[in-house]
Design an enzyme around this catalytic site. Structure first.
Site, PDB file in Angstrom:
ATOM      1  N   LYS A  87     -30.185  57.449  69.197  1.00 50.54           N
ATOM      2  CA  LYS A  87     -29.568  55.851  69.498  1.00 50.54           C
ATOM      3  C   LYS A  87     -30.639  54.931  68.828  1.00 50.54           C
ATOM      4  O   LYS A  87     -31.581  55.168  68.599  1.00 50.54           O
ATOM      5  CB  LYS A  87     -29.457  55.648  70.907  1.00 50.54           C
ATOM      6  CG  LYS A  87     -28.407  56.895  71.598  1.00 50.54           C
ATOM      7  CD  LYS A  87     -27.178  56.528  71.174  1.00 50.54           C
ATOM      8  CE  LYS A  87     -25.963  57.411  71.327  1.00 50.54           C
ATOM      9  NZ  LYS A  87     -25.693  58.327  72.438  1.00 50.54           N
TER      10      LYS A  87
HETATM   11  C1  PLP Z   1     -24.804  59.113  73.336  1.00 51.71           C
HETATM   12  C2  PLP Z   1     -23.442  58.647  73.986  1.00 51.71           C
HETATM   13  C3  PLP Z   1     -23.480  59.001  75.420  1.00 51.71           C
HETATM   14  C4  PLP Z   1     -24.243  59.928  76.416  1.00 51.71           C
HETATM   15  O1  PLP Z   1     -25.450  59.267  76.220  1.00 51.71           O
HETATM   16  P1  PLP Z   1     -26.621  60.079  76.848  1.00 51.71           P
HETATM   17  O2  PLP Z   1     -27.812  59.347  77.196  1.00 51.71           O
HETATM   18  O3  PLP Z   1     -26.855  61.308  76.112  1.00 51.71           O
HETATM   19  O4  PLP Z   1     -25.962  60.530  78.291  1.00 51.71           O
HETATM   20  C5  PLP Z   1     -22.255  58.370  76.009  1.00 51.71           C
HETATM   21  N1  PLP Z   1     -21.352  57.639  75.295  1.00 51.71           N
HETATM   22  C6  PLP Z   1     -21.563  57.641  73.860  1.00 51.71           C
HETATM   23  C7  PLP Z   1     -20.365  56.609  73.188  1.00 51.71           C
HETATM   24  C8  PLP Z   1     -22.406  57.963  73.315  1.00 51.71           C
HETATM   25  O5  PLP Z   1     -22.651  58.055  72.010  1.00 51.71           O
END
Ligand code: PLP
Length: 395
Positions: free
Chosen positions: A183
């Protein structure tokens, strides 16, 4: 073959090592002052009064849904064009995800279709700002207000984005963020919730830590005192080492966004002349957070192109296939079949995501575009051979 171009590379380095070393010298390794400092600075960055650090965006969504009053048997409207966690968090909160189809250009929840999906059990809407482009939050807010629904934003792709003058968290009851490895800001794993409501923030702090009134940091500071468990809670508290990794990255958000914005513009220019590849437009009023750079294929098989690009050393991925309603689990559990959300299904079948990260050299964007053009040319040639062989006029 030519050198491999990675899909993603994080930019953590000396500032994070230093912050981590400082956090390790502190007596409290779990949730303490470093988390509190991160929460303060993250909230300030988003211009929302309260932030609560948790262990993932999935946890953030789960708790945010509980905190806005979602209960077993309720329905929550969301998009099928997302990572499965958006929908599984709704299940974890005891509710049923009701999928609504998406806009053809952006892949975001189509606000014009939401009202038709609202029923007597609908409690909330979970929009996802796909790839960093914000949903039409003003339209969604108007619908939510008309029907007395809460909005919980899945902002896993969108810390930095804005639309029509409003940032993430400005028009919702809560917004949820991910600090997962790929991210825009990362502690490997991690998440946060922002909210404008002080009571909701306090409730979220209870929910993230077993429903207990105090944690280890308070006991260290004030000595042992009895504490109570006042509500059902979960074990989702962000800890100091995660916060230490995140703090230095807050200072780089804008510079990194500027770099990704420039890379996106360069991709768009270089891909403009590549046939069968379409760069989706950005909606008016949107300041894109540019988390993922996704393109669509038109008239060439997506999976064949993904395979060819991988063979050519280009790190590609697909966000998201299958769309959530057509994953095996959701088909089995809810009886979804192909055709129920045709726009999302078409996007899921034609989208692919290209290498994209702030330290990516511009020359690599050119290289990806060149390899893409070559893969498409070869694919076209192979198809012509297949077609002429089928007609029987081959060699
Ligand atoms: C990465 C992601 C999540 C989940 O995030 P985590 O921190 O891995 O739980 C949820 N929604 C979207 C759109 C994502 O890209």
């Amino acid at each position: 073959m030519s050198a491999r171009i990675p899909f993603f590379q994080h930019d953590l380095g000396a500032p994070e090592l230093e912050a981590l070393a400082a956090a390790l010298r502190d007596a409290i390794l779990t949730t303490g002052d470093t988390v509190a400092e991160f929460e303060r600075r993250f909230a300030a960055r988003l211009d929302v009064p309260h932030a609560v650090g948790v262990t993932s965006c999935t946890a953030a969504l789960h708790l945010a849904l509980l905190a806005v009053g979602v209960q077993p048997g309720d329905e929550v409207i969301t998009t099928p064009m997302t990572f499965v966690a958006t929908a599984t968090a709704i299940l974890q909160a005891g509710a049923r995800p009701v999928f609504v189809d998406v806009e053809p250009d952006t892949g975001n929840l189509d606000a014009t279709r939401v009202e038709a999906a609202i029923g007597p059990r609908t409690r909330a809407i979970v929009p996802v700002h796909l790839f960093g482009q914000m949903c039409d939050m003003r339209a969604l807010r108007a619908i939510a207000d008309r029907h007395d629904l809460a909005i919980v934003e899945d902002a896993a792709h969108c810390i930095e984005g804005r639309r029509d003058g409003a940032g993430v968290g400005a028009l919702s009851e809560a917004a949820c963020f991910s600090f997962y490895a790929t991210k825009n800001m990362t502690s490997g794993e991690g998440g946060a919730i922002v909210t404008r409501d002080a009571a909701r923030a306090a409730h979220l702090r209870l929910l993230r830590q077993q429903g207990l009134t105090t944690g280890a940091a308070e006991r260290e500071r004030h000595g042992y005192r009895h504490r109570d468990m006042v509500t059902m809670g979960w074990k989702y508290n962000m800890y100091n080492l995660q916060a230490a990794l995140l703090l230095p990255q807050l200072g780089r958000l804008d510079a990194n966004l500027a770099r990704r914005r420039a890379l996106a513009a360069r991709y768009a220019a270089r891909l403009a002349d590549v046939p069968h590849v379409v760069v989706p437009p950005v909606a008016p009023g949107v300041e894109h957070a540019w988390h993922v750079f996704a393109v669509r294929t038109d008239g060439v098989a997506r999976d064949a192109l993904v395979g060819a690009l991988q063979d050519a050393g280009v790190g590609v991925t697909v966000h998201y296939y299958p769309p959530v309603h057509l994953t095996g689990y959701f088909r089995d559990a809810f009886g979804h079949r192909p055709g129920s959300h045709p726009v999302a299904e078409r996007i899921a079948a034609t989208t692919l995501s290209l290498p994209f990260y702030p330290t990516m050299p511009a020359s690599l964007v050119d290289e990806v575009a060149q390899r893409m053009a070559r893969c498409i040319e070869l694919a076209g040639r192979a198809e012509r051979v297949v077609r002429s062989a089928a007609r029987g006029d081959g060699t």
